[in-house]
Design an enzyme around this catalytic site. Sequence first.
Site, PDB file in Angstrom:
ATOM      1  N   GLN A 163      67.957 -19.706 -36.917  1.00 24.46           N
ATOM      2  CA  GLN A 163      68.139 -19.046 -35.894  1.00 24.46           C
ATOM      3  C   GLN A 163      67.373 -19.419 -34.497  1.00 24.46           C
ATOM      4  O   GLN A 163      66.157 -19.568 -34.754  1.00 24.46           O
ATOM      5  CB  GLN A 163      67.697 -17.472 -36.097  1.00 24.46           C
ATOM      6  CG  GLN A 163      68.081 -16.489 -35.283  1.00 24.46           C
ATOM      7  CD  GLN A 163      67.612 -15.169 -35.681  1.00 24.46           C
ATOM      8  OE1 GLN A 163      66.485 -14.883 -35.407  1.00 24.46           O
ATOM      9  NE2 GLN A 163      68.383 -14.142 -35.888  1.00 24.46           N
ATOM     10  N   CYS A 208      66.284  -9.083 -31.357  1.00 26.51           N
ATOM     11  CA  CYS A 208      65.060  -8.969 -31.232  1.00 26.51           C
ATOM     12  C   CYS A 208      64.404  -7.893 -30.244  1.00 26.51           C
ATOM     13  O   CYS A 208      64.711  -8.264 -29.287  1.00 26.51           O
ATOM     14  CB  CYS A 208      64.395 -10.140 -31.067  1.00 26.51           C
ATOM     15  SG  CYS A 208      62.331  -9.995 -31.162  1.00 26.51           S
ATOM     16  N   LYS A 210      73.347 -12.357 -34.974  1.00 25.61           N
ATOM     17  CA  LYS A 210      72.706 -11.180 -35.348  1.00 25.61           C
ATOM     18  C   LYS A 210      72.357 -10.364 -34.231  1.00 25.61           C
ATOM     19  O   LYS A 210      71.785 -10.734 -33.238  1.00 25.61           O
ATOM     20  CB  LYS A 210      71.621 -11.697 -36.305  1.00 25.61           C
ATOM     21  CG  LYS A 210      70.742 -10.430 -36.881  1.00 25.61           C
ATOM     22  CD  LYS A 210      70.000 -11.136 -37.941  1.00 25.61           C
ATOM     23  CE  LYS A 210      68.903  -9.909 -38.623  1.00 25.61           C
ATOM     24  NZ  LYS A 210      67.908  -9.752 -37.682  1.00 25.61           N
ATOM     25  N   GLY A 250      69.502  -3.430 -42.508  1.00 25.79           N
ATOM     26  CA  GLY A 250      68.788  -2.321 -42.174  1.00 25.79           C
ATOM     27  C   GLY A 250      68.317  -1.255 -43.369  1.00 25.79           C
ATOM     28  O   GLY A 250      69.148  -0.605 -44.247  1.00 25.79           O
ATOM     29  N   ARG A 295      62.475  -6.374 -44.613  1.00 20.17           N
ATOM     30  CA  ARG A 295      61.036  -6.088 -45.092  1.00 20.17           C
ATOM     31  C   ARG A 295      60.947  -5.835 -46.533  1.00 20.17           C
ATOM     32  O   ARG A 295      59.625  -5.942 -47.061  1.00 20.17           O
ATOM     33  CB  ARG A 295      60.586  -4.777 -44.291  1.00 20.17           C
ATOM     34  CG  ARG A 295      60.549  -5.167 -42.822  1.00 20.17           C
ATOM     35  CD  ARG A 295      60.376  -3.933 -41.985  1.00 20.17           C
ATOM     36  NE  ARG A 295      61.754  -3.059 -41.924  1.00 20.17           N
ATOM     37  CZ  ARG A 295      62.034  -1.987 -41.306  1.00 20.17           C
ATOM     38  NH1 ARG A 295      61.163  -1.342 -40.618  1.00 20.17           N
ATOM     39  NH2 ARG A 295      63.249  -1.638 -41.463  1.00 20.17           N
TER      40      ARG A 295
HETATM   41  C1  LIG Z   1      57.948  -9.105 -39.232  1.00 19.69           C
HETATM   42  C2  LIG Z   1      59.261  -9.078 -38.778  1.00 19.69           C
HETATM   43  C3  LIG Z   1      59.775 -10.219 -38.081  1.00 19.69           C
HETATM   44  C4  LIG Z   1      61.260 -10.430 -37.801  1.00 19.69           C
HETATM   45  N1  LIG Z   1      61.467 -11.463 -37.320  1.00 19.69           N
HETATM   46  C5  LIG Z   1      63.129 -11.719 -36.743  1.00 19.69           C
HETATM   47  C6  LIG Z   1      63.674 -12.780 -36.369  1.00 19.69           C
HETATM   48  O1  LIG Z   1      62.902 -13.790 -36.124  1.00 19.69           O
HETATM   49  N2  LIG Z   1      64.750 -12.797 -36.174  1.00 19.69           N
HETATM   50  C7  LIG Z   1      65.422 -11.829 -36.530  1.00 19.69           C
HETATM   51  O2  LIG Z   1      66.927 -11.787 -36.140  1.00 19.69           O
HETATM   52  N3  LIG Z   1      65.263 -10.604 -36.734  1.00 19.69           N
HETATM   53  C8  LIG Z   1      63.807 -10.397 -37.118  1.00 19.69           C
HETATM   54  N4  LIG Z   1      63.325  -9.368 -37.762  1.00 19.69           N
HETATM   55  C9  LIG Z   1      64.338  -8.301 -38.084  1.00 19.69           C
HETATM   56  C10 LIG Z   1      64.888  -8.423 -39.397  1.00 19.69           C
HETATM   57  O3  LIG Z   1      65.549  -9.328 -39.619  1.00 19.69           O
HETATM   58  C11 LIG Z   1      65.707  -7.208 -39.782  1.00 19.69           C
HETATM   59  O4  LIG Z   1      66.794  -6.987 -38.947  1.00 19.69           O
HETATM   60  C12 LIG Z   1      65.110  -5.923 -39.562  1.00 19.69           C
HETATM   61  O5  LIG Z   1      63.710  -6.084 -40.507  1.00 19.69           O
HETATM   62  C13 LIG Z   1      65.842  -4.653 -40.358  1.00 19.69           C
HETATM   63  O6  LIG Z   1      65.981  -5.170 -41.896  1.00 19.69           O
HETATM   64  P1  LIG Z   1      65.269  -4.543 -43.140  1.00 19.69           P
HETATM   65  O7  LIG Z   1      65.182  -3.027 -42.869  1.00 19.69           O
HETATM   66  O8  LIG Z   1      65.631  -4.683 -44.214  1.00 19.69           O
HETATM   67  O9  LIG Z   1      63.511  -4.896 -42.804  1.00 19.69           O
HETATM   68  C14 LIG Z   1      61.932  -9.151 -37.987  1.00 19.69           C
HETATM   69  C15 LIG Z   1      61.496  -7.938 -38.723  1.00 19.69           C
HETATM   70  C16 LIG Z   1      60.159  -8.009 -39.078  1.00 19.69           C
HETATM   71  C17 LIG Z   1      59.528  -6.780 -39.823  1.00 19.69           C
END
Ligand SMILES: Cc1cc2nc3c(=O)[nH]c(=O)nc-3n(C[C@H](O)[C@H](O)[C@H](O)COP(=O)(O)O)c2cc1C
Length: 326
Positions: A71, A101, A140, A204, A228
């Site tokens: 990515q 992001c 994304k 999410g 997460r």
């Molecule tokens: C520590 C952390 C780092 C993340 N880094 C990225 C990233 O580099 N690229 C991205 O598209 N999303 C990033 N995200 C977002 C996650 O990919 C995801 O969209 C978001 O956490 C929601 O999903 P979840 O509820 O399953 O955690 C990050 C999230 C967290 C918590």
Amino acid sequence: MKIGNIEFGERPLFLAPMEDVTDIGFRMLCKRFGASMVYTEFVSAEALVRDIKSTVRKLTISDEERPVGIQIYGRDVDAMVEAAKIVEQAGPDVIDLNFGCPVKKVAGKGAGAGMLQNIPKLLEITEKVVKAVKLPVTVKTRLGWNHEQLIITTLAEQLQDCGIQALTIHGRTRSQMYTGDADWTLIGEVKKNPRIHIPIIGNGDIKSLDDADRAFYQYGVDAVMIGRATFGQPWIFSHQELTLDEKIDILEEQLRINIERCDTEEMRSKGKSADLCGILHTRRHLAASPVFKGIPNFRETRIKMLRAEKADELIQILEDCRQILR
Ligand SMILES: Cc1cc2nc3c(=O)[nH]c(=O)nc-3n(C[C@H](O)[C@H](O)[C@H](O)COP(=O)(O)O)c2cc1C
């Protein structure tokens, strides 16, 4: 479901790209336990173009983790196109563009979710990257910048018209950052839109395989992405029940993989040992792992885990936890 020529089967689960989390060691473990697709953490297009070594290292992938997406993020059209070409040389299966992001240092400068405030540029980047590379390009993003601008339904069509081959939607706006609950309703609407024919990956707040099943059932998405909830439990993708011992063994293996994979030369130049580098890649997972929930006064153990600087020391903490939990 398919992205380009990659066949994923029915209802696949994807590991979300996460900065400082989805390093190669963790991606390989998630793959072993059933993640159908894994992504690198986001990689700065501008840093790639400037050939910053620590950024270029993030492009390292292994055949074991395929299919894998790399990515990239950035706010400059030319840098994104150039970076996509560099990424293509690294040989991933997919190139993913990050327009989601929310953090200030990224979105505040117009990159990541910041692009949601400049849709013409977002589309220009997407279209030009798609034209510049042969690999499938995916995106994304989030529902919109804020609740007054929930643009995802239109944006999904526009992105599809640019030639992307799949779209991941995190059911939050930029303003929400990571607060509140993810709203999957609009994700479901995008999926139901008869004009949309590319796969829609929902993301999410998925915390278990049951949550993922519900998301498939209620919203009809083609894949579910987990972020997460994978911290400290790469086995979340698996239907197999693991014992406590097996889980702790896996976490210790994660530490060993990370130590082995650490570029000792780079670390020595910074005066850090491979142990410490491997530990830095692993301790966030350990501190967040649900495995240790049952430890009385876990806070103290957690602090010890976060402070350990030697592999032996950290392994000993894990072994002590094993004894307590048995
Ligand atoms: C520590 C952390 C780092 C993340 N880094 C990225 C990233 O580099 N690229 C991205 O598209 N999303 C990033 N995200 C977002 C996650 O990919 C995801 O969209 C978001 O956490 C929601 O999903 P979840 O509820 O399953 O955690 C990050 C999230 C967290 C918590």
